[in-house]
Write an enzyme that holds these catalytic residues in place. Structure first.
Site, PDB file in Angstrom:
ATOM      1  N   ASP A 186       0.859  -1.188   0.000  1.00 28.89           N
ATOM      2  CA  ASP A 186       0.000   0.000   0.000  1.00 28.89           C
ATOM      3  C   ASP A 186       0.891   1.233   0.000  1.00 28.89           C
ATOM      4  OD1 ASP A 186      -0.201   1.076   3.203  1.00 28.89           O
ATOM      5  OD2 ASP A 186       0.652  -0.898   2.809  1.00 28.89           O
ATOM      6  N   HIS A 525       1.057  -9.086  -3.571  1.00 24.73           N
ATOM      7  CA  HIS A 525       0.012  -8.133  -3.182  1.00 24.73           C
ATOM      8  C   HIS A 525       0.630  -6.740  -3.210  1.00 24.73           C
ATOM      9  CE1 HIS A 525      -3.542  -6.561  -1.144  1.00 24.73           C
ATOM     10  NE2 HIS A 525      -2.697  -5.834  -0.425  1.00 24.73           N
ATOM     11  N   ASP A 574       0.503 -17.660  -4.991  1.00 29.54           N
ATOM     12  CA  ASP A 574       1.051 -16.531  -5.743  1.00 29.54           C
ATOM     13  C   ASP A 574      -0.112 -15.782  -6.369  1.00 29.54           C
ATOM     14  OD1 ASP A 574       2.725 -14.769  -6.948  1.00 29.54           O
ATOM     15  OD2 ASP A 574       3.642 -16.203  -8.332  1.00 29.54           O
ATOM     16  N   GLU A 583       2.089 -10.555   0.398  1.00 31.30           N
ATOM     17  CA  GLU A 583       2.471  -9.150   0.373  1.00 31.30           C
ATOM     18  C   GLU A 583       3.996  -9.053   0.367  1.00 31.30           C
ATOM     19  OE1 GLU A 583       1.007  -4.900   2.182  1.00 31.30           O
ATOM     20  OE2 GLU A 583       0.640  -6.708   3.350  1.00 31.30           O
TER      21      GLU A 583
END
Length: 610
Positions: A186, A525, A574, A583
């Site tokens: 993020d 991710h 994956d 992540e």
């Protein structure tokens, strides 16, 4: 690494992952082996008796042969396994291993095996920079170039109601916190977690400099600062250090903070404190952004979240370390770091119980209700930098001084202080000796676990937590410290076993690092490396490590669907949706960089004693 609500992935729940060939039965490091270290393969086979094996070179000649050692049933993988010891292979070449009817992929034996991986693992940090455009000439490929995210980040404090209904008053100032590294998949930037990642890079520089080795000397990397006369590893570390310094609260500022440890019953009670010198825990979005979102397209409000004692001590520790590292390279920057470290340590002593709350949507909590290890770490760094009796006394008075060492993570940083005490010249012999004994004892414990592990890795538990690959790599770092302290080959071999697992010697036959190995990570991710969801966006650049199998925190739909159905080492996919499994994060790539660099250096050559 941060926990996220399920709403994050609701819109992408129909995405599919690329088909992959089935895993092989012969599992080994998909890069190969160094000539002078352990070389082990694991074979998944139901036979209860040894199997014959042979190794052939590129000409087809048999160069080694023997029988497998039956290890037996392995609960962590769910496999019945055999061990193949290939230690006799020392000549640089390419080989294949045959066991029964199974033949492995070609594998190399050569020096310098990990240098490309170390370079790529360092370059990951450039790719995750905030506040600067990632340019094609530095990105390695135009696909990974992108405009600057949060190019001018002048953020106010969070004010208003959090997701638990608690009202926060905010503050009367803004800080320019442009730069730093995005934490994970993020766009949050955290002082807690940034701290351990930064420490690992700075410690790697100290380790290499003590050996007279500079693998990332100026110009060897591909970053905008290359050519400025400073080691490229230090240039990258300074990018994050400057961000942490910017998160420090000005003198005279006031902040309203909760009273009590995280999880205290009832509505929180607040008090107003003198927050000067403390550090905000993070700057992050008000709400979670969707997958995918390029950093430049993040339209959420960017906010400073309340200061905490843990964040303040992360700043104190890394800034003190910074002052030591930069003392002769850039004395002015060194002095800036030391002044910030002193201010932060004093502020933490003044406010020793200001804790994070996991009550804000849009960013991770990184809550820690015990900061005694952070106090020890910060005191150790200040002692190693200044030699001052006050900090030496704080170290000796800590319950972490000479305590058993566990592999570090963002919430358990005592080992970082112990490594500094054991390896820094300014520390007295009487303080360094118990630190060294504790680190060697921890390394011996990890090797004892390896002997109980089916896949022969220095980790024998059945609990594979969020970021398990980093747990294993941080254990490898402790082994690397023990190797440097003793010269014993067994510790370096343990490092090799750990990285072998990450690079393919695991039951999934998976290299968890993008761009390296026959079956590399492809769909982490991540909001920008999101080719799985948007063909216009790239996959990950080389050198990015996945968090890895997670059998303890089934937080996302992919992981939740596996719960109760997978052996711990098989709880992985994956898939970009699998944030609890796949992540990526700065504190996970940092030990990958440390271990890959340490394995190849001249200082890694060891006495072959067991």
């Amino acid at each position: 690494m941060i926990l996220r609500p399920l709403i994050l992935i609701a819109l992408v729940a129909t995405a599919s992952i690329d088909a992959a060939p089935p895993p092989a039965a012969i599992h080994l490091n998909q890069l190969g082996f160094l000539p002078d270290t352990a070389k082990r393969a694991i074979v998944a086979d139901p036979s209860t008796t040894p199997l014959r094996w042979t190794v052939r070179d590129t000409r087809g000649a048999t160069v080694a042969a023997g029988e497998t050692k039956v290890i037996g049933d392995d609960a962590a993988s769910g496999d019945h396994v055999h061990l193949v010891d290939l230690g006799r292979l020392a000549a640089p070449s390419t080989y294949r291993l045959r066991v029964g009817r199974q033949t492995s992929r070609p594998f190399a034996v050569r020096a310098g095996l990990y240098a490309p991986l170390a370079a790529a693992a360092l370059h990951y940090f450039y790719h995750t920079r905030a506040g600067i455009a990632i340019e094609p000439r530095y990105a390695g490929d135009p696909r990974w170039a992108r405009p600057a995210g949060h190019a001018k980040e002048i953020a106010p404090c969070f004010s208003g109601t959090d997701e638990r209904g608690t009202h926060w008053q905010g503050c009367d100032y803004r800080l320019d916190v442009t730069g730093g590294w995005y934490d994970a998949g993020d766009h949050g930037k955290y002082v807690v977690n940034g701290g351990i990642a930064l420490w690992t890079l700075q410690n790697l520089y100290e380790r290499e400099a003590r050996a007279g080795r500079f693998p990332f000397a100026d110009g060897r990397g591909t970053i905008p600062e290359s050519g400025n006369g400073t080691d490229d590893l230090l240039d990258e570390a300074r990018w994050e250090m400057r961000f942490l310094l910017a998160m420090q609260i000005p003198d005279g500022a006031r902040a309203t903070v909760p009273v009590g440890a995280p999880g205290s019953a009832g509505a929180p009670v607040f008090r107003t404190i003198d927050a000067g010198g403390m550090a905000h825990q993070k700057v992050a979005d008000r709400h979670w952004t969707a997958l995918p979102t390029r950093p430049v397209d993040d339209r959420e409000d960017r906010l400073l979240y309340p200061p905490t004692t843990a964040a303040t001590l992360n700043l104190a520790a890394t800034a003190a370390q910074c002052a030591r590292v930069w003392r002769t390279i850039d004395p002015r920057f060194s002095a800036t770091c030391l002044a910030a470290a002193r201010r932060a340590y004093a502020a933490a002593q003044r406010e020793p119980q200001v804790y994070a709350t996991n009550s804000f949507t849009g960013s991770g909590g990184y809550g820690d209700g015990d900061v005694s290890d952070e106090f020890y770490w910060a005191a150790a760094e200040l002692y190693a930098t200044t030699g001052e009796p006050t900090f030496a006394a704080a170290v000796r008075g800590s319950p972490w001084h000479a305590a058993p060492v566990q592999a570090p993570d963002w919430g358990h940083v005592g080992a970082l202080g112990t490594i500094t005490l054991a390896t820094t010249a300014a520390v007295s012999a009487s303080d360094a000796a118990p630190a060294r004994r504790a680190l060697i004892a921890a390394a011996d414990g990890f090797l004892a676990e390896e002997a109980r592990s089916g896949y022969r890795i220095p980790y024998a538990t059945l609990d594979y937590p969020w970021g398990s690959n980093a747990v294993i790599l941080n254990r490898a770092m402790i082994l690397g410290v023990a190797q440097r302290l003793t010269g014993a080959a067994r510790y370096r071999d343990g490092m090799v076993d750990a990285i072998d697992y990450v690079l393919g010697r695991n039951p999934l036959d998976q290299s968890y690092v993008s761009g390296f190995g026959a079956r590399p990570l492809t769909h982490p991710h991540h909001r920008f490396w999101a080719h799985q969801l948007d063909a216009a966006l790239p996959g990950p650049p080389p050198g990015v490590v996945s968090g890895g199998p997670n059998s303890t925190a089934m937080a996302d739909p992919i992981a939740a669907a596996m719960q109760g159905t997978c052996a711990p080492q098989r709880c992985w996919a994956d898939d970009i949706r699998a944030y609890a499994l796949n992540e990526v994060a700065i504190n996970w790539n940092a030990p990958l960089l440390w271990v890959a660099s340490a394995l190849d250096g001249p200082g890694a050559r060891t006495q072959r004693r067991r």
